[in-house]
Design a protein around this motif. Structure first.
Motif, PDB file in Angstrom:
ATOM      1  N   GLY A   7      14.834  46.922  37.975  1.00 39.56           N
ATOM      2  CA  GLY A   7      15.191  48.333  37.906  1.00 39.56           C
ATOM      3  C   GLY A   7      15.025  49.113  39.203  1.00 39.56           C
ATOM      4  O   GLY A   7      15.312  50.297  39.250  1.00 39.56           O
ATOM      5  N   TRP A   8      14.538  48.470  40.260  1.00 34.10           N
ATOM      6  CA  TRP A   8      14.337  49.135  41.544  1.00 34.10           C
ATOM      7  C   TRP A   8      15.476  48.777  42.487  1.00 34.10           C
ATOM      8  O   TRP A   8      16.128  47.752  42.324  1.00 34.10           O
ATOM      9  N   PRO A   9      15.662  49.585  43.528  1.00 34.31           N
ATOM     10  CA  PRO A   9      16.617  49.194  44.564  1.00 34.31           C
ATOM     11  C   PRO A   9      16.006  48.096  45.442  1.00 34.31           C
ATOM     12  O   PRO A   9      14.815  47.810  45.355  1.00 34.31           O
ATOM     13  N   VAL A  10      16.821  47.501  46.297  1.00 29.15           N
ATOM     14  CA  VAL A  10      16.333  46.487  47.230  1.00 29.15           C
ATOM     15  C   VAL A  10      15.362  47.137  48.207  1.00 29.15           C
ATOM     16  O   VAL A  10      15.657  48.185  48.796  1.00 29.15           O
ATOM     17  N   LEU A  11      14.212  46.542  48.378  1.00 27.67           N
ATOM     18  CA  LEU A  11      13.225  46.994  49.356  1.00 27.67           C
ATOM     19  C   LEU A  11      13.265  45.998  50.511  1.00 27.67           C
ATOM     20  O   LEU A  11      13.166  44.787  50.294  1.00 27.67           O
ATOM     21  N   THR A  12      13.416  46.505  51.718  1.00 23.69           N
ATOM     22  CA  THR A  12      13.538  45.642  52.887  1.00 23.69           C
ATOM     23  C   THR A  12      12.484  46.021  53.908  1.00 23.69           C
ATOM     24  O   THR A  12      12.290  47.203  54.193  1.00 23.69           O
ATOM     25  N   GLY A  13      11.823  45.043  54.452  1.00 21.69           N
ATOM     26  CA  GLY A  13      10.784  45.266  55.449  1.00 21.69           C
ATOM     27  C   GLY A  13       9.413  45.144  54.818  1.00 21.69           C
ATOM     28  O   GLY A  13       9.188  45.514  53.664  1.00 21.69           O
ATOM     29  N   ARG A  14       8.513  44.607  55.577  1.00 26.17           N
ATOM     30  CA  ARG A  14       7.154  44.343  55.097  1.00 26.17           C
ATOM     31  C   ARG A  14       6.459  45.607  54.591  1.00 26.17           C
ATOM     32  O   ARG A  14       5.810  45.591  53.545  1.00 26.17           O
ATOM     33  N   GLY A  15       6.617  46.698  55.314  1.00 26.32           N
ATOM     34  CA  GLY A  15       5.965  47.944  54.917  1.00 26.32           C
ATOM     35  C   GLY A  15       6.423  48.427  53.546  1.00 26.32           C
ATOM     36  O   GLY A  15       5.603  48.759  52.689  1.00 26.32           O
ATOM     37  N   GLU A  16       7.735  48.457  53.333  1.00 25.42           N
ATOM     38  CA  GLU A  16       8.282  48.902  52.043  1.00 25.42           C
ATOM     39  C   GLU A  16       7.855  47.987  50.909  1.00 25.42           C
ATOM     40  O   GLU A  16       7.479  48.438  49.834  1.00 25.42           O
ATOM     41  N   VAL A  17       7.940  46.689  51.151  1.00 26.23           N
ATOM     42  CA  VAL A  17       7.602  45.721  50.111  1.00 26.23           C
ATOM     43  C   VAL A  17       6.130  45.848  49.727  1.00 26.23           C
ATOM     44  O   VAL A  17       5.784  45.930  48.548  1.00 26.23           O
ATOM     45  N   LEU A  18       5.251  45.891  50.714  1.00 25.33           N
ATOM     46  CA  LEU A  18       3.815  45.964  50.405  1.00 25.33           C
ATOM     47  C   LEU A  18       3.444  47.302  49.759  1.00 25.33           C
ATOM     48  O   LEU A  18       2.584  47.346  48.874  1.00 25.33           O
ATOM     49  N   ARG A  19       4.100  48.385  50.176  1.00 21.22           N
ATOM     50  CA  ARG A  19       3.862  49.683  49.515  1.00 21.22           C
ATOM     51  C   ARG A  19       4.210  49.609  48.034  1.00 21.22           C
ATOM     52  O   ARG A  19       3.507  50.168  47.190  1.00 21.22           O
ATOM     53  N   SER A  20       5.304  48.906  47.715  1.00 24.29           N
ATOM     54  CA  SER A  20       5.708  48.814  46.309  1.00 24.29           C
ATOM     55  C   SER A  20       4.630  48.112  45.482  1.00 24.29           C
ATOM     56  O   SER A  20       4.334  48.530  44.359  1.00 24.29           O
ATOM     57  N   TYR A  21       4.031  47.059  46.042  1.00 21.90           N
ATOM     58  CA  TYR A  21       2.976  46.363  45.307  1.00 21.90           C
ATOM     59  C   TYR A  21       1.715  47.225  45.191  1.00 21.90           C
ATOM     60  O   TYR A  21       1.029  47.186  44.174  1.00 21.90           O
ATOM     61  N   ALA A  22       1.420  48.005  46.208  1.00 21.19           N
ATOM     62  CA  ALA A  22       0.276  48.920  46.131  1.00 21.19           C
ATOM     63  C   ALA A  22       0.491  49.926  45.002  1.00 21.19           C
ATOM     64  O   ALA A  22      -0.442  50.226  44.235  1.00 21.19           O
ATOM     65  N   LEU A  23       1.714  50.438  44.873  1.00 17.93           N
ATOM     66  CA  LEU A  23       2.020  51.387  43.795  1.00 17.93           C
ATOM     67  C   LEU A  23       1.917  50.729  42.429  1.00 17.93           C
ATOM     68  O   LEU A  23       1.363  51.313  41.492  1.00 17.93           O
ATOM     69  N   ILE A  24       2.434  49.522  42.313  1.00 24.53           N
ATOM     70  CA  ILE A  24       2.358  48.814  41.033  1.00 24.53           C
ATOM     71  C   ILE A  24       0.902  48.555  40.658  1.00 24.53           C
ATOM     72  O   ILE A  24       0.480  48.786  39.524  1.00 24.53           O
ATOM     73  N   MET A  25       0.113  48.088  41.617  1.00 24.78           N
ATOM     74  CA  MET A  25      -1.300  47.806  41.335  1.00 24.78           C
ATOM     75  C   MET A  25      -2.067  49.071  40.970  1.00 24.78           C
ATOM     76  O   MET A  25      -2.932  49.041  40.088  1.00 24.78           O
ATOM     77  N   ALA A  26      -1.757  50.180  41.638  1.00 21.35           N
ATOM     78  CA  ALA A  26      -2.464  51.435  41.363  1.00 21.35           C
ATOM     79  C   ALA A  26      -2.144  51.971  39.971  1.00 21.35           C
ATOM     80  O   ALA A  26      -2.974  52.632  39.349  1.00 21.35           O
ATOM     81  N   GLY A  27      -0.947  51.670  39.461  1.00 16.67           N
ATOM     82  CA  GLY A  27      -0.537  52.214  38.171  1.00 16.67           C
ATOM     83  C   GLY A  27      -0.674  51.251  37.008  1.00 16.67           C
ATOM     84  O   GLY A  27      -0.252  51.556  35.901  1.00 16.67           O
TER      85      GLY A  27
END
Length: 167
Positions: free
Chosen positions: A61-81
Motif C-alpha cells: 500500500g506504500w509508494p516505492v521508497l528509494t535510497g537508504r535514508g527513506e527505506v530505513l525511515r520507513s522501518y523506524a516508523l513501522i517499529m514505532a507504531g
C-alpha cells in the motif's frame, strides 16, 4: 545448527535475520542488514548515503521508497507504531546467481498496536497475508538486502464463489 555451507543457506540465514530484527524491533540490526553505498563501491565522500538510490522498498500500500535514508525511515516508523509483530514465513524459495540472490516468500503476519485507552495489554491482533520478494547482494560482510517488495494477498470474496457455475 551447523554453519552454512552454501550460498543458499547463507541467504536463508540473512532473510531470517531480517524478519527476526523486525520482530524484535531492533533498528540497529535491521540497519546493518541493508546495503550501504560502500558495499556497492559508491564513494560516500562524494555521494550522500541517504540520497544514493542503492536500495529500494515497497511496503504493501506504500509508494516505492528509494535510497537508504527513506527505506530505513520507513522501518523506524513501522517499529514505532507497532507494539507486536510476528512473521510466519511460508513458500520460501531462494535462488542465487553470482553475487545476487532472490528470495520469494509468503509473510503470514500477526501484529498488534498500542492498547486501547492506555491499557496494559496489546490492542487487537490483526493477521495479514503478504507475498514478498527480497533481493540480496553478496558483500565482504555477508549477504545484505538490496530491495524488499511486499504485496498484500487479497482475500477471496465468498460472493465470487457463489457466482461460479459448475462446468
Amino acid at each position: 545448527m551447523s554453519a552454512p555451507h552454501t550460498d543458499v543457506e547463507e541467504v536463508e540465514l540473512a532473510n531470517t535475520a531480517f524478519y527476526e530484527a523486525l520482530e524484535r524491533g531492533d533498528f540497529d540490526e535491521l540497519t546493518s542488514l541493508w546495503l550501504t553505498p560502500a558495499d556497492l563501491g559508491v564513494d560516500e565522500e562524494y555521494h550522500d548515503p541517504a540520497d544514493t538510490g542503492v536500495v529500494s522498498c515497497v511496503h504493501p500500500g506504500w509508494p516505492v521508497l528509494t535510497g537508504r535514508g527513506e527505506v530505513l525511515r520507513s522501518y523506524a516508523l513501522i517499529m514505532a507504531g507497532t507494539d507486536y509483530i510476528q512473521f510466519f514465513l511460508t513458500d520460501v524459495h531462494v535462488s542465487v546467481t553470482g553475487d545476487t540472490a532472490l528470495v520469494t516468500c509468503t509473510e503470514n503476519i500477526l501484529s498488534g498496536g498500542p492498547a486501547p485507552e492506555g491499557g496494559e495489554e496489546l490492542g487487537p491482533l490483526v493477521g495479514q497475508l503478504v507475498v514478498a520478494t527480497n533481493v540480496f547482494r553478496r558483500t565482504p560482510d555477508g549477504w545484505k538486502l538490496w530491495a524488499h517488495h511486499g504485496s498484500p494477498v487479497l482475500a477471496e470474496n465468498d460472493e465470487d464463489e457463489d457466482d461460479e457455475t459448475p462446468a
